[in-house]
Every structure is written in structure tokens, then in C-alpha cells.
Design an enzyme around this catalytic site. Structure first.
Site: not given
Ligand code: ARG
Length: 470
Positions: A157, A278, A284, A291
């Protein structure tokens, strides 16, 4: 360009319908396979006495030139006004050898042709894919071995559950990839069956030696039923399913690493080679590659479902709907194979932070189960031990102490049978070492599992043949 079926028609095909019908824009990927089947079929027709030696020689020579030209200038194909790859080859062949080209169609249909081409193409794709998967598995093992005995929290979880070893964690993915490899291997074995000679659906009156054709094209068997040979695409679905499950595994690994690379976890850093920046926020460093691995699952699952739905209502035998299988399986394979390669690169550029992982391993009372097991060894039923440890954890959280920090006196208030030996049980080392049963995270188990995995991979690398032969 001449179509393959003009005779019974008086009016021209509507231009938009023609474009809608055409598949050459994507099935030209099958050109190499189509030429191979043409070559084998030409020899078969010659053996059957339907082509003279002189005709066969000219045809074989022309086929080699068509392929050679297409490979030299792939762009030229884009402008060729062919309906599909089969009509392209016939048209080109006619340019080279005239009438003899048209004899090559004797007893053959695009229906058995396309199924044969696609199987040849997929067989080759599976071999490349298997080699890439083996590379991925090797890299998984490299990273597992490098930090084998670093502890980290195992999660359920996404809450800290029990400590595990990094080696154990990555070997979980190794096992998944092993099953993926097996799925690709068996899909490849099942599709390695020759449809050619099934004709349009009923078989052929040409006295073909299909066994010989199969041998020549490297097929393991001859399709036993002509209707089945031209009308099923379960072999495409098996490849798509293998791709979908593998991509799902890659996606979960990607998700773990995306989380572990956050400052909140801080377990690992992804190298610059596999990270992106970024345009607005100069600080960043984003895990875009991971992804995308996760994001591309959607299109592969979509291709699997689209081919299932496309097939489910088709009456026997061939239907043009089936032309839709190609873009699906081509894109799925491009995507999954690129994903395997990218994941391999990401793993090669991953650094772990063992102190962060070790520091988190026992956090959030991840050794509470050890305490319950300790009480069981002292004679308490697990159910009661579980309740009692729950209360101890609640108390420890209130006084802001870890289980190791509670005094013996505090423990005894809950259970008089707790003795000084409890602290040893609560240590990270003991928690790990106690998971000694087969398949557990005890260091000696993980060492043995790593060794066994390495041997499996090394054997395959030594004998690449073994991957593709069943
Ligand atoms: N392009 C077709 C396909 O991919 C080839 C077979 C066409 N056969 C036919 N009878 N229209 O399925």
C-alpha cells in the site's frame, strides 16, 4: 498501377476508397519477408513443373534486384502507387521479367501470402527482442549485485512494511522478465508454422511440396488446415500479449524508480544521460524517460484490445478487417523493444544512496512483525501477539520512540515475558536474516538467488541459439 484483381470490374475504384483500402504505406515493412516467400514459392512452382528453369532463374534474379533497390533507396517505395506490398512486388517483377511475373501467382493468394510474410517478420522481430531482453536482464543483475546487501523498506500500500534487501527487490523484476522472455519464446515457437499453400482458403490444386516450402522458409511445421492458416491471427495476439505484460512490468519498475528518485524518498539518482530538464524551472531534473516507459503502456494495451475486438466477430475465413492487425503489431513491437532498450540504459545510469535506504529500512516500525514473531516464540498465539504489538507501537509513537528505544521496563508493562534478548531480534540484521525460508530476503538466500540468476543468464549468453530454438 495495375491492381491484382481488375478483370470483373468495369468502373474505376473511387480514389478515397482506394486510399482507404491501401496498406502499402505500412505493410511495406513486410517487403523483405514478401521477397523471401516469393523466392521460396518460385522454387516450389519450378519443382511442380509450373515454371521453366529459365523463367525461375529470371524471376529469382529480379526479386534480388527489387530487394536490393528498395534497400538502397527506401524512400522510393513511399511514392510507388501500390495497393499493398504483394501488388508492389508483382508490379516490379513484371517490369523486370514481363509475363513470367504473373505465373508466380499460380495457386497462391494474398491471404496465405500475408500470413506467411507476417509470421516471417514477427519471427525475426522476436529474435531481436529476445536478445534485447537478455541485455536488460543482464543489466538488472548488474545493478542488483552492485548493491545486493543494501537494505531498504519493502512496501505494501506504499506504506513501509518490512525491510528487504535491494538484491531481493531487483530480483523480483528479474523473475518477471524471465517469464516475459519465456512468453516471447513460446509465442515465437507457436507462430513458426507455414500458411503458404493454403491458397485463398481452400488449399491449392498446385502439386506443392509444402514440407519442402516450410523447410526452405525455416518453419517448424506446415499449417494443417487451410481455413485456419489464412484466417486466424492468434499469433499476432500472442505477440501483443507478451508485449503488453512486459510493458506493464517495465511500467511498474519505472514507477518505483520515479518515486525512489524524489527527494522525499532519496533512494536513487538518475544520471544526466537519462534525465531531462524544464524550460522554465532551471533546477529541475525530470525522469522523462521513465515516465514515457510508463505512459507508453497505454498504446500497447490498446493495440492488444483493438486486435481482439477486430477479430472477435469475423466469419471464416479471410476478411479485410484483418489488415488492421499490422499497424497495431508493428507499433507495439517498435514501442516495447525501444522501451526494453531505454530501461536498460536507465539502469546503467542509476546510482543508489545506501545510507538513505538503510536509514528508512526500519522506519515506521517496520520491525513490528519481528516483535510479534518474538512473542510467538515465547509461547503467545500470533493473533494475541499481533494485538499486543499494535498497542506497543501505539505507545511508542506517543512517546516518540522507535521499538529499539523502548526500555525493557516499558516492554514489561505490556508483556512480562519480554527479555533483554528482544533488542537483538529488533535489529535490522536479524529482521533480514530471519527470512530464511526459500524465496525470502535473508542475505544468504539473496546471494544464492543472484548466483543462480547469473548462471541462467550466462548460459543463455553463451548459447544465444538456445533463446530462439524451443
Ligand atoms: N493487405 C492485406 C492484409 O493485410 C493482404 C491480403 C488481402 N487479401 C485480399 N483478399 N484482399 O490483410
Amino acid at each position: 498501377m495495375e491492381k491484382l484483381w481488375g478483370g470483373r470490374f468495369r468502373e474505376a475504384l473511387d480514389p478515397e476508397v482506394a486510399r482507404f483500402n491501401a496498406s502499402f504505406a505500412f505493410d511495406r515493412r513486410l517487403l523483405h519477408a514478401d521477397i523471401r516467400t516469393h523466392v521460396a514459392y518460385c522454387r516450389a512452382l519450378q519443382r511442380a513443373g509450373l515454371l521453366s528453369e529459365e523463367e525461375a532463374t529470371r524471376i529469382l534474379d529480379a526479386l534480388a534486384r527489387i530487394l536490393e533497390q528498395a534497400e538502397r533507396d527506401p524512400e522510393s517505395l513511399a511514392h510507388y502507387p501500390a495497393e499493398d506490398v504483394h501488388s508492389f512486388v508483382e508490379a516490379r517483377l513484371a517490369e523486370f521479367v514481363g509475363e513470367a511475373a504473373y505465373k508466380l501467382r499460380t495457386g497462391r493468394s494474398r491471404n496465405d501470402q500475408v500470413s506467411t510474410d507476417l509470421r516471417l517478420y514477427l519471427r525475426e522481430q522476436c529474435d531481436l527482442w529476445l536478445a534485447e531482453l537478455l541485455e536488460l536482464e543482464t543489466t538488472v543483475l548488474d545493478l542488483a549485485e552492485r548493491y545486493a546487501e543494501v537494505a531498504l523498506p519493502g512496501y505494501t500500500h506504499l506504506q513501509r512494511a518490512q525491510p528487504i534487501l535491494w538484491g531481493h527487490y531487483l530480483l523480483a523484476y528479474f523473475e518477471m522478465f524471465e517469464r516475459d522472455r519465456e512468453r516471447v519464446r513460446t509465442a515465437r515457437a507457436r507462430l513458426n508454422v507455414l500458411p503458404l499453400g493454403a491458397g485463398a482458403l481452400a488449399g491449392t490444386s498446385v502439386p506443392l511440396d509444402r514440407e519442402e516450402l516450410a523447410r526452405e522458409l525455416g518453419f517448424e511445421h506446415v499449417a494443417a488446415n487451410s481455413l485456419d492458416a489464412v484466417s486466424d491471427r492468434d499469433f499476432v495476439l500472442e505477440v501483443l500479449f507478451a508485449a503488453a505484460v512486459l510493458q506493464m512490468h517495465l511500467s511498474r519498475l519505472a514507477e518505483d524508480f520515479i518515486l525512489y528518485a524524489t527527494s522525499e524518498f532519496g533512494f536513487l539518482t538518475l544520471g544526466d544521460a537519462v534525465s531531462t530538464g524544464s524550460s522554465l524551472m532551471p533546477q529541475k531534473k525530470n525522469p522523462d524517460a521513465l515516465e514515457l516507459l510508463r505512459g507508453k503502456s497505454g498504446r500497447i494495451f490498446g493495440h492488444l484490445v483493438s486486435v481482439l475486438v477486430m477479430m472477435k466477430g469475423l466469419p471464416l475465413a479471410y476478411n479485410k478487417d484483418m489488415q488492421e492487425d499490422k499497424e497495431a503489431v508493428f507499433d507495439a513491437l517498435d514501442t516495447v523493444r525501444a522501451s526494453v532498450r531505454v530501461m536498460t540504459t536507465v539502469l546503467r545510469h542509476t546510482e543508489l544512496h545506501p545510507e538513505r535506504m538503510m536509514g528508512a529500512a526500519l522506519g515506521d516500525y517496520a520491525n513490528a512483525t519481528e516483535l510479534a514473531d518474538y512473542l510467538v516464540r515465547k509461547g503467545m498465539a500470533f493473533r494475541h501477539a499481533h494485538d499486543l504489538v499494535g498497542e506497543i507501537v501505539l505507545y511508542a509513537a506517543q512517546v516518540k520512540k522507535s521499538l529499539n528505544e523502548l526500555s525493557l521496563e516499558e516492554y514489561r508493562r505490556f508483556a512480562p515475558q519480554i527479555e533483554a534478548d528482544v533488542y537483538e531480534v529488533l535489529s535490522l540484521e536479524r529482521a533480514l536474516a530471519s527470512k530464511r525460508a526459500l524465496g525470502g530476503t535473508a542475505p544468504e538466500r539473496v546471494r544464492a538467488a543472484l548466483q543462480e540468476a547469473r548462471q541462467r543468464v550466462n548460459a543463455l549468453r553463451r548459447d544465444r541459439e538456445a533463446i530462439t530454438s524451443e
